[in-house]
Scaffold this active site. Structure first.
Site, mmCIF file in Angstrom:
data_model
loop_
_atom_site.group_PDB
_atom_site.id
_atom_site.type_symbol
_atom_site.label_atom_id
_atom_site.label_comp_id
_atom_site.label_asym_id
_atom_site.label_seq_id
_atom_site.Cartn_x
_atom_site.Cartn_y
_atom_site.Cartn_z
ATOM 1 N N HIS A 1 0.832 -1.205 0.000
ATOM 2 C CA HIS A 1 0.000 0.000 0.000
ATOM 3 C C HIS A 1 0.870 1.260 0.000
ATOM 4 O O HIS A 1 1.235 1.784 1.059
ATOM 5 C CB HIS A 1 -0.918 -0.024 1.230
ATOM 6 C CG HIS A 1 -1.987 1.021 1.192
ATOM 7 N ND1 HIS A 1 -3.204 0.840 1.808
ATOM 8 C CD2 HIS A 1 -2.044 2.245 0.618
ATOM 9 C CE1 HIS A 1 -3.952 1.911 1.611
ATOM 10 N NE2 HIS A 1 -3.260 2.786 0.898
ATOM 11 N N HIS B 1 1.570 5.143 -2.092
ATOM 12 C CA HIS B 1 1.142 6.171 -3.046
ATOM 13 C C HIS B 1 2.394 6.785 -3.659
ATOM 14 O O HIS B 1 3.166 7.435 -2.951
ATOM 15 C CB HIS B 1 0.301 7.249 -2.345
ATOM 16 C CG HIS B 1 -0.980 6.699 -1.778
ATOM 17 N ND1 HIS B 1 -2.132 6.613 -2.517
ATOM 18 C CD2 HIS B 1 -1.274 6.170 -0.564
ATOM 19 C CE1 HIS B 1 -3.097 6.058 -1.770
ATOM 20 N NE2 HIS B 1 -2.591 5.787 -0.583
ATOM 21 N N LEU B 2 2.575 6.556 -4.962
ATOM 22 C CA LEU B 2 3.785 7.083 -5.619
ATOM 23 C C LEU B 2 3.531 8.411 -6.329
ATOM 24 O O LEU B 2 4.484 9.064 -6.770
ATOM 25 C CB LEU B 2 4.343 6.051 -6.612
ATOM 26 C CG LEU B 2 5.073 4.851 -5.994
ATOM 27 C CD1 LEU B 2 5.559 3.902 -7.074
ATOM 28 C CD2 LEU B 2 6.247 5.291 -5.119
ATOM 29 N N ARG B 3 2.255 8.790 -6.468
ATOM 30 C CA ARG B 3 1.871 10.121 -6.977
ATOM 31 C C ARG B 3 2.252 10.391 -8.424
ATOM 32 O O ARG B 3 2.169 11.547 -8.860
ATOM 33 C CB ARG B 3 2.522 11.234 -6.121
ATOM 34 C CG ARG B 3 2.349 11.098 -4.635
ATOM 35 C CD ARG B 3 0.915 11.190 -4.231
ATOM 36 N NE ARG B 3 0.771 11.368 -2.789
ATOM 37 C CZ ARG B 3 -0.316 11.002 -2.134
ATOM 38 N NH1 ARG B 3 -1.334 10.415 -2.752
ATOM 39 N NH2 ARG B 3 -0.400 11.198 -0.844
ATOM 40 N N ASN C 1 -4.481 6.330 -7.298
ATOM 41 C CA ASN C 1 -5.017 7.707 -7.201
ATOM 42 C C ASN C 1 -4.002 8.741 -7.682
ATOM 43 O O ASN C 1 -3.545 9.611 -6.967
ATOM 44 C CB ASN C 1 -5.544 8.028 -5.795
ATOM 45 C CG ASN C 1 -4.506 7.946 -4.703
ATOM 46 O OD1 ASN C 1 -3.461 7.318 -4.872
ATOM 47 N ND2 ASN C 1 -4.765 8.583 -3.576
ATOM 48 N N HIS D 1 -10.764 0.680 0.866
ATOM 49 C CA HIS D 1 -10.646 1.765 1.857
ATOM 50 C C HIS D 1 -12.025 1.904 2.488
ATOM 51 O O HIS D 1 -12.959 2.396 1.864
ATOM 52 C CB HIS D 1 -10.231 3.070 1.163
ATOM 53 C CG HIS D 1 -10.123 4.240 2.091
ATOM 54 N ND1 HIS D 1 -9.046 5.093 2.105
ATOM 55 C CD2 HIS D 1 -10.950 4.709 3.048
ATOM 56 C CE1 HIS D 1 -9.227 6.029 3.029
ATOM 57 N NE2 HIS D 1 -10.392 5.815 3.621
ATOM 58 N N HIS E 1 -5.774 -0.432 5.802
ATOM 59 C CA HIS E 1 -5.508 0.359 7.013
ATOM 60 C C HIS E 1 -6.598 0.298 8.100
ATOM 61 O O HIS E 1 -7.263 1.305 8.383
ATOM 62 C CB HIS E 1 -5.211 1.817 6.676
ATOM 63 C CG HIS E 1 -5.989 2.406 5.522
ATOM 64 N ND1 HIS E 1 -7.352 2.325 5.429
ATOM 65 C CD2 HIS E 1 -5.570 3.094 4.422
ATOM 66 C CE1 HIS E 1 -7.742 2.931 4.327
ATOM 67 N NE2 HIS E 1 -6.674 3.399 3.703
ATOM 68 N N ASP F 1 0.857 2.603 3.776
ATOM 69 C CA ASP F 1 -0.007 3.674 3.254
ATOM 70 C C ASP F 1 0.836 4.945 3.058
ATOM 71 O O ASP F 1 0.393 6.056 3.363
ATOM 72 C CB ASP F 1 -1.200 3.942 4.188
ATOM 73 C CG ASP F 1 -2.234 4.865 3.543
ATOM 74 O OD1 ASP F 1 -2.110 5.157 2.349
ATOM 75 O OD2 ASP F 1 -3.170 5.300 4.250
HETATM 76 O O1 DOR Z 1 -4.361 9.544 4.584
HETATM 77 C C1 DOR Z 1 -4.508 9.072 3.452
HETATM 78 N N1 DOR Z 1 -3.850 9.568 2.398
HETATM 79 N N2 DOR Z 1 -5.361 8.066 3.281
HETATM 80 C C2 DOR Z 1 -5.701 7.614 2.072
HETATM 81 O O2 DOR Z 1 -6.486 6.702 1.973
HETATM 82 C C3 DOR Z 1 -5.153 8.250 0.842
HETATM 83 C C4 DOR Z 1 -3.866 8.899 1.143
HETATM 84 C C5 DOR Z 1 -3.391 9.819 0.062
HETATM 85 O O3 DOR Z 1 -3.466 9.438 -1.120
HETATM 86 O O4 DOR Z 1 -2.876 10.889 0.371
#
Ligand code: DOR
Length: 428
Positions: A60, A62-64, A94, A179, A232, A305
């Site tokens: 889990h 997030h690489l943006r 996302n 989620h 999470h 996360d």
């Molecule tokens: O705190 C969070 N940030 N929870 C998420 O589910 C998404 C994540 C984000 O992409 O910043």
């Protein structure tokens, strides 16, 4: 190409092998584990005093990238993963554009193949644009290389869509990572509903918002026979629902993150927006329940996360700042400090939740320290102390509520396919 790791303390939760041994990696594959290996033409690596385990797997992250590369990009995220001891990471969709088509998954895979520091596995979205309206093409996404489906960050409000998606994902052989927060109960709310929200005079995100969705998704998993993975987990109620579902044989797995077994809603008072995360930090009783859930394997996985954000975004007022914690570089230290050094979980049990369990859920051939397995290893000192300094992070996201904390447990080498991709030198 041969790498010989000498005199490390091997630890493998799958085979149960342990103790001081040498490990030989040949052409990227683990070829021998024995008490003493003589291989003069191999590059030697002295691992005396270090634990040697299968490379950590984070399901889990997030690489943006694409779309939000001011927060992180594939390269900075990969460097952060390697520094944190992770050799495989699964990245959430996302991004902008959303990873919702086979073309976008293939494009990400092509770019990820250029990265040497970590193996990146893409997760595709459940719905187009994560809008929760129209389902993506699970089968085509799997064929393109997606390892799971998730609308993470954007909870799926429609039970009907979730039900159809579970059926489709099962047919495609993909897990859905959910989620769990009911959007109508959490929108625009920054902290847990409780002592702190009352004290600050702001509306909070109640535990029931998470639990109602955990209940819904486990019921849908039971009805469809499709497996669901809950992201999470943060509340006692969620742990109890999942424990009971597992006892009934419902195909549900779940993860928690280091912040949910160490920090509480009170941390908002000292760390402000750095402690703003979705779902929110909860109470000491929730922490207790999360730890019990880890101990009895109700909770299968420890994931990060990893949610990097820019400093100016986190500098906004609490209500407007984005949620998330940059977690790749602190995960192992926080976990060992909170769970291993307190005697709550053994090292082997922790590593099970950070290597083999996420690999099995994602269906990837990682997380094992066995002959013929990929030569992905993490070497760490289990008790060396260090202080978290976000300015030393290689992630672009310096947003951590663990800043200034002293942690015990430090990654020394990360090895991917027999190549050293991270080597600890010194802290500035
Ligand atoms: O705190 C969070 N940030 N929870 C998420 O589910 C998404 C994540 C984000 O992409 O910043």
């Amino acid at each position: 190409m041969k790498l010989l790791i000498r005199k490390g303390r091997i630890i493998d939760p799958v085979t149960g092998i342990g103790g001081q041994m040498d490990v030989l990696i040949e052409d990227g594959i683990l070829s021998l584990i024995a008490s003493e290996i003589r291989e003069p033409d191999a590059e030697p690596l002295d691992a005396s005093g270090l634990m040697v385990c299968a490379g950590l797997v984070d399901m889990h992250v997030h690489l943006r990238d694409p779309g939000f590369t001011h927060k992180e990009d594939l390269i900075s995220g990969a460097n952060a993963a390697a520094k944190g001891g992770f050799t495989s990471i699964a990245c959430m969709p996302n991004t902008r554009p959303t990873l919702d088509s086979p073309e976008r998954i293939l494009e990400l895979k092509t770019r990820a193949a250029q990265i040497d520091q970590v193996q990146i596995y893409p997760i595709a979205s459940v719905s187009y644009g994560q809008l929760g309206i129209e389902m993506t093409q699970a089968d085509a996404l799997r064929q393109a290389g997606a390892v799971a489906l998730s609308d993470d960050g954007m909870p799926i409000s429609s039970a009907n869509l979730m039900r159809d998606a579970l059926i489709r994902a099962k047919a495609a052989g993909l897990p859905i990572l959910s989620h769990c927060e009911d959007a109508s109960m959490v929108e625009g709310r920054a902290v847990n509903e409780g002592r702190i929200s009352r004290r600050l005079g702001i509306p909070g995100r109640p535990a029931i918002a998470e639990e109602i969705m955990v209940m819904r998704d486990t019921m849908l998993a039971a009805e469809t026979g499709s497996s669901v993975h809950i992201c999470h987990v943060s509340t006692r109620g969620s742990v109890e629902i999942i424990r009971s579902a597992k006892k009934q044989g419902i195909p549900v797995t779940c993860e928690t993150c280091p912040q949910y077994f160490t920090l509480t809603e009170e941390d908002i008072l000292t760390h402000g927006t750095l402690a703003k995360v979705n779902p929110p930090l909860r109470t000491p009783d929730d922490i207790q329940a999360i730890i019990e859930g880890l101990q009895d394997d109700t909770i299968d996985v420890i994931a990060t996360d990893h949610a990097p954000h820019a400093a100016e975004e986190k500098a906004l007022p609490l209500q407007n700042a984005p949620s998330g914690i940059s977690g790749l570089e602190t995960a192992l230290g926080v976990t060992l400090t909170a769970l291993y050094h307190t005697g709550k979980l053994s090292l082997s049990h922790i590593l099970q939740k950070m290597t083999i369990n996420p690999s099995v859920i994602l269906g990837i051939p990682k997380g094992r320290l066995a002959i013929g397995a990929p030569g992905d290893l993490t070497l760490f000192h289990p008790s060396e102390r260090w202080q978290v300094n976000p300015n030393e992070f290689v992630s672009k996201g310096k947003n951590t509520p663990f800043r200034d904390k002293t942690l015990m447990g430090c990654v020394k080498y990360t090895i991917l396919g027999g190549k050293i991709v991270y080597k600890f030198t010194s802290r500035e």
